[in-house]
Design a protein around this motif. Structure first.
Motif, mmCIF file in Angstrom:
data_model
loop_
_atom_site.group_PDB
_atom_site.id
_atom_site.type_symbol
_atom_site.label_atom_id
_atom_site.label_comp_id
_atom_site.label_asym_id
_atom_site.label_seq_id
_atom_site.Cartn_x
_atom_site.Cartn_y
_atom_site.Cartn_z
ATOM 1 N N LEU A 106 3.299 1.289 1.675
ATOM 2 C CA LEU A 106 2.693 0.272 2.070
ATOM 3 C C LEU A 106 1.159 0.437 2.463
ATOM 4 O O LEU A 106 0.509 -0.334 1.869
ATOM 5 N N ILE A 107 1.025 1.539 3.205
ATOM 6 C CA ILE A 107 -0.334 2.043 3.531
ATOM 7 C C ILE A 107 -1.025 2.462 2.053
ATOM 8 O O ILE A 107 -2.160 1.889 1.947
ATOM 9 N N GLY A 108 -0.666 3.438 1.318
ATOM 10 C CA GLY A 108 -1.210 3.746 0.357
ATOM 11 C C GLY A 108 -1.367 2.550 -0.831
ATOM 12 O O GLY A 108 -2.574 2.683 -1.427
ATOM 13 N N ILE A 114 -4.923 0.235 6.375
ATOM 14 C CA ILE A 114 -5.405 1.143 7.702
ATOM 15 C C ILE A 114 -6.621 1.331 7.292
ATOM 16 O O ILE A 114 -7.222 2.231 6.430
ATOM 17 N N ASP A 115 -7.553 0.952 8.445
ATOM 18 C CA ASP A 115 -9.129 1.233 8.414
ATOM 19 C C ASP A 115 -9.554 2.492 8.996
ATOM 20 O O ASP A 115 -10.334 3.089 8.657
ATOM 21 N N ALA A 142 -2.307 7.893 5.538
ATOM 22 C CA ALA A 142 -3.500 6.891 5.973
ATOM 23 C C ALA A 142 -4.805 7.346 6.179
ATOM 24 O O ALA A 142 -5.699 6.815 5.845
ATOM 25 N N MET A 143 -4.989 8.563 6.300
ATOM 26 C CA MET A 143 -6.250 9.275 6.361
ATOM 27 C C MET A 143 -6.908 9.236 4.873
ATOM 28 O O MET A 143 -7.995 8.990 5.081
ATOM 29 N N THR A 290 7.118 11.055 3.648
ATOM 30 C CA THR A 290 7.408 10.555 2.165
ATOM 31 C C THR A 290 8.275 12.055 1.388
ATOM 32 O O THR A 290 9.276 11.710 0.782
ATOM 33 N N SER A 291 8.292 13.073 2.252
ATOM 34 C CA SER A 291 9.194 14.135 2.102
ATOM 35 C C SER A 291 10.571 14.056 2.971
ATOM 36 O O SER A 291 11.721 14.094 2.473
#
Length: 424
Positions: A106-108, A114-115, A142-143, A290-291
């Motif tokens: 969702l973030i990717g 995410i800002d 996110a980073m 994810t892993s």
């Protein structure tokens, strides 16, 4: 300013977040023991100068936020766990309903952008780089998508091996801290949890790979496994109790199909015992979710045993781990990710474990009808349901057989009513 191992640091007392965070930004940070407490305090103090922001908060262990802070801060989480529960109850926190494995995607993808990321990290380790220490999960993705990344380098954070090294080039600036990390006080299991754990341990074979959730039952389960051999650990959550089993030679990871010889987690709930054990330990790794939760990884762990809890289970075997009536009390979390994976392998086992009754009310947790509108885990993903009264093995059973097996492990005072309801 000074350069320390590629990171530009500023004094935390003079840090002006309004120079980096804009009104309308969405911010996230690590959860559990991985919360960057000094940066969170600065956000609260400077919220008026920054403007209105959203915070995506995982499981929180601290009471930094209070109602008066929500004049400029809006909270979102994937569940009502830890200190989040009170804010969900009062309507001061919105819930993002999703599997934990879905959060990085969702973030990717930008569907949940995410800002700004606050990242609590360790001092440089053996290879000269930093690490996330207690919390890896969805922070790397996110980073990689955030406009601003602010790191809090804490001397009390261990340097831990990771699936992917910490990317220092993504950090905008950093502060330094020597404050204690977020405290975690595990629930001490009583006689009830110990009895449930005994039943669980009786169904776990030597060599199995264990995943466990949060609450009072997992510590009792890990204690009950002390007589087992060659267990593996692949879990979203890892805690002090797992360290005891590793040091005792019970968890060796010798029979894990992947990451053999290594214990793997995504988020730590631990104190000094955990910190001291995992620091620069090549046999322990913190992975991204994810892993740890991803289907591609879990499909390879053919001996996975998933142990999770619930608020209630109905006579079809459907699991409610989220809501009773109008009260949202839990989360989807990683339960479905792990239970579905465990139930698909002949050597895997998906377990729901819970007391037969709910607290002081005596309400039955084996029920003819779920009290809330939500089903967290589908009946087809549940192998065993365990209470203090025994084990309901649902595998290979018809709907009628499943119902009767579940009634047999309900609290005795509820069994006749459940049977009558089912027969109707």
């Amino acid at each position: 300013m000074k350069a320390v191992h590629m990171l530009t640091t500023v004094d935390s007392d003079t840090l002006d977040l309004s120079a980096h965070i804009r009104g309308g930004d969405r911010i996230t940070w690590g959860q559990g023991t991985g919360e960057p407490l000094k940066l969170i305090e600065r956000l609260v103090e400077q919220r008026s100068a920054i403007g209105d922001v959203e915070v995506f908060l995982g499981i929180s262990l601290v009471d930094t936020f209070r109602s008066e802070h929500f004049d400029h801060i809006r909270l979102i989480s994937y569940g009502a766990v830890g200190t989040n529960a009170k804010f969900v109850r009062t309507g001061e926190m919105d819930v993002l309903p999703c599997h934990f494995s879905a959060v990085p995607n969702l973030i990717g993808s930008g569907q949940f952008p995410i800002d700004v990321v606050f990242a609590q990290i360790s001092p440089p380790g053996p290879n000269g780089t930093h690490s996330f220490g207690f919390c890896n999960d969805y922070l790397p993705i996110a980073m990689s998508r955030a406009r601003v990344v602010i790191a809090e380098i804490n001397t009390n954070v261990p340097w831990v091996y990771q699936d992917v090294p910490f990317d220092e080039e993504l950090v905008t600036l950093a502060i330094e801290s020597d404050e204690p990390v977020a405290p975690y006080e595990p629930v001490r299991p009583g006689a009830l949890e110990t009895q449930i754990a005994f039943h669980i341990a009786s169904r776990i074979e030597d060599g199995a790979t264990i995943q466990y959730g949060i609450g009072g039952i997992p510590p009792a389960v890990l204690k009950a496994l002390e007589g087992h051999r060659d267990l593996g650990l692949h879990s979203g959550l890892v805690s002090d109790e797992a360290v005891d089993l590793i040091e005792a030679g019970v968890i060796t990871n010798a029979r894990k199909p992947i990451h053999r010889g290594k214990s793997v987690g995504a988020v730590a709930f631990g104190g000094d015992k955990f910190k001291n054990f995992v620091h620069a330990n090549p046999n322990f790794e913190m992975h991204q979710s994810t892993s740890t939760h991803g289907a591609a990884t879990l499909s390879q762990i053919t001996n996975l045993v998933s142990v999770n809890s619930a608020l209630e289970v109905d006579l079809y075997g459907q699991v409610n781990a989220e809501q009773i009536g109008t009260k949202y009390l839990g989360a989807i979390g990683g339960q479905v990710d792990f239970m579905h994976a465990a139930s698909t392998h002949s050597d895997g086992l998906s377990i729901i474990a819970m007391p037969a009754t709910l607290g002081k009310s005596g309400r039955g947790r084996i029920t003819d009808k779920l009290a809330g509108p939500l089903v967290t885990t589908a009946r087809a993903d549940v192998d065993l349901v365990i209470t203090e009264f025994g084990i309901a093995d649902l595998r290979g059973k018809t709907a009628n057989e499943r119902a009767r097996a579940l009634i047999d492990i309900a609290s005795p005072e509820h069994r006749d009513r459940l049977l009558a309801s089912w027969n109707e």
